[in-house]
Scaffold this motif. Structure first.
Motif, PDB file in Angstrom:
ATOM      1  N   ALA A  10      30.348  46.004  43.592  1.00  0.00           N
ATOM      2  CA  ALA A  10      31.601  45.928  44.359  1.00  0.00           C
ATOM      3  C   ALA A  10      31.728  47.122  45.303  1.00  0.00           C
ATOM      4  O   ALA A  10      32.192  46.975  46.437  1.00  0.00           O
ATOM      5  CB  ALA A  10      32.794  45.852  43.423  1.00  0.00           C
ATOM      6  N   TYR A  11      31.305  48.306  44.854  1.00  0.00           N
ATOM      7  CA  TYR A  11      31.311  49.467  45.760  1.00  0.00           C
ATOM      8  C   TYR A  11      30.370  49.238  46.940  1.00  0.00           C
ATOM      9  O   TYR A  11      30.701  49.560  48.079  1.00  0.00           O
ATOM     10  CB  TYR A  11      30.928  50.752  45.022  1.00  0.00           C
ATOM     11  N   THR A  12      29.189  48.666  46.677  1.00  0.00           N
ATOM     12  CA  THR A  12      28.246  48.440  47.774  1.00  0.00           C
ATOM     13  C   THR A  12      28.796  47.445  48.789  1.00  0.00           C
ATOM     14  O   THR A  12      28.440  47.505  49.958  1.00  0.00           O
ATOM     15  CB  THR A  12      26.862  47.940  47.281  1.00  0.00           C
ATOM     16  N   LEU A  13      29.659  46.540  48.336  1.00  0.00           N
ATOM     17  CA  LEU A  13      30.227  45.503  49.195  1.00  0.00           C
ATOM     18  C   LEU A  13      31.644  45.840  49.671  1.00  0.00           C
ATOM     19  O   LEU A  13      32.281  45.007  50.325  1.00  0.00           O
ATOM     20  CB  LEU A  13      30.244  44.161  48.446  1.00  0.00           C
ATOM     21  N   LYS A  14      32.134  47.037  49.293  1.00  0.00           N
ATOM     22  CA  LYS A  14      33.498  47.470  49.637  1.00  0.00           C
ATOM     23  C   LYS A  14      34.545  46.473  49.160  1.00  0.00           C
ATOM     24  O   LYS A  14      35.505  46.160  49.857  1.00  0.00           O
ATOM     25  CB  LYS A  14      33.631  47.724  51.133  1.00  0.00           C
ATOM     26  N   ARG A  15      34.371  45.985  47.928  1.00  0.00           N
ATOM     27  CA  ARG A  15      35.284  45.007  47.334  1.00  0.00           C
ATOM     28  C   ARG A  15      36.364  45.722  46.518  1.00  0.00           C
ATOM     29  O   ARG A  15      36.379  45.701  45.292  1.00  0.00           O
ATOM     30  CB  ARG A  15      34.507  44.027  46.466  1.00  0.00           C
ATOM     31  N   GLU A  16      37.262  46.366  47.218  1.00  0.00           N
ATOM     32  CA  GLU A  16      38.353  47.115  46.583  1.00  0.00           C
ATOM     33  C   GLU A  16      39.178  46.213  45.669  1.00  0.00           C
ATOM     34  O   GLU A  16      39.628  46.649  44.608  1.00  0.00           O
ATOM     35  CB  GLU A  16      39.239  47.750  47.654  1.00  0.00           C
ATOM     36  N   ASP A  17      39.364  44.947  46.028  1.00  0.00           N
ATOM     37  CA  ASP A  17      40.140  44.024  45.204  1.00  0.00           C
ATOM     38  C   ASP A  17      39.553  43.928  43.796  1.00  0.00           C
ATOM     39  O   ASP A  17      40.273  44.019  42.799  1.00  0.00           O
ATOM     40  CB  ASP A  17      40.211  42.637  45.860  1.00  0.00           C
ATOM     41  N   TYR A  18      38.245  43.773  43.710  1.00  0.00           N
ATOM     42  CA  TYR A  18      37.582  43.651  42.402  1.00  0.00           C
ATOM     43  C   TYR A  18      37.629  44.962  41.634  1.00  0.00           C
ATOM     44  O   TYR A  18      37.893  44.980  40.436  1.00  0.00           O
ATOM     45  CB  TYR A  18      36.130  43.197  42.598  1.00  0.00           C
ATOM     46  N   LEU A  19      37.395  46.056  42.330  1.00  0.00           N
ATOM     47  CA  LEU A  19      37.409  47.364  41.663  1.00  0.00           C
ATOM     48  C   LEU A  19      38.773  47.647  41.044  1.00  0.00           C
ATOM     49  O   LEU A  19      38.857  48.080  39.887  1.00  0.00           O
ATOM     50  CB  LEU A  19      37.017  48.465  42.649  1.00  0.00           C
ATOM     51  N   LEU A  20      39.829  47.384  41.776  1.00  0.00           N
ATOM     52  CA  LEU A  20      41.171  47.633  41.243  1.00  0.00           C
ATOM     53  C   LEU A  20      41.517  46.664  40.115  1.00  0.00           C
ATOM     54  O   LEU A  20      42.137  47.053  39.127  1.00  0.00           O
ATOM     55  CB  LEU A  20      42.204  47.571  42.364  1.00  0.00           C
ATOM     56  N   ALA A  21      41.090  45.421  40.234  1.00  0.00           N
ATOM     57  CA  ALA A  21      41.385  44.422  39.201  1.00  0.00           C
ATOM     58  C   ALA A  21      40.675  44.717  37.881  1.00  0.00           C
ATOM     59  O   ALA A  21      41.146  44.309  36.818  1.00  0.00           O
ATOM     60  CB  ALA A  21      40.995  43.030  39.694  1.00  0.00           C
ATOM     61  N   THR A  22      39.555  45.442  37.937  1.00  0.00           N
ATOM     62  CA  THR A  22      38.783  45.741  36.719  1.00  0.00           C
ATOM     63  C   THR A  22      39.018  47.167  36.230  1.00  0.00           C
ATOM     64  O   THR A  22      38.298  47.658  35.370  1.00  0.00           O
ATOM     65  CB  THR A  22      37.278  45.511  36.955  1.00  0.00           C
ATOM     66  N   TRP A  23      40.019  47.829  36.771  1.00  0.00           N
ATOM     67  CA  TRP A  23      40.368  49.201  36.404  1.00  0.00           C
ATOM     68  C   TRP A  23      41.591  49.140  35.504  1.00  0.00           C
ATOM     69  O   TRP A  23      42.569  48.461  35.816  1.00  0.00           O
ATOM     70  CB  TRP A  23      40.721  49.975  37.673  1.00  0.00           C
TER      71      TRP A  23
END
Length: 134
Positions: free
Chosen positions: A48-61
């Protein structure tokens, strides 16, 4: 939900598993599947970091430690180079740690992140809590 390009679907997953993206982290980022282990979640978060998928990163935090935003698009351009999982240890039925190295470049300068991340499972979902940078 973001849909990867056809090229990404059939390319090796950025997490380093050598599996095609769609059969690896794409299952979690794009198809809504739940990561079965903390290691799978950590690998998908790297992707997700490599793809700049902030939505996924925040949802899994985990909500107790989750920032309001990551502002990935406002940061200097990062080129992610690779991930190495050194250790995955489930310390309890609902807790785990993952130690990893992530290599990246910012403005052409190489960096290496070595972290031990903590994860917790709540309601069947693994969530990132925090990490100790070594």
């Amino acid at each position: 939900m973001n849909t990867p390009t056809t090229h990404l679907k059939t390319s090796p997953c950025p997490c380093g598993s050598a599996k095609p993206y769609e059969n690896c982290c794409g299952r979690y980022l794009d198809q809504g599947e739940t990561a079965p282990t903390a290691e799978n979640l950590m690998r998908s978060r790297y992707t997700a970091y490599t793809l700049k998928r902030e939505d996924y990163l925040l949802a899994t935090w985990h909500p107790d430690t989750r920032p309001a935003t990551l502002e990935l698009t406002g940061q200097p351009a990062q080129q992610w180079l690779g991930l190495t999982v050194k250790r995955h240890e489930q310390t309890a039925s609902d807790q785990a740690i993952v130690e990893f190295f992530a290599r990246y470049k910012i403005n052409g300068r190489a960096h290496r992140l070595h972290e031990i991340s903590r994860f917790v499972r709540e309601d069947g979902l693994w969530l990132y809590i925090d990490g100790e940078i070594l």
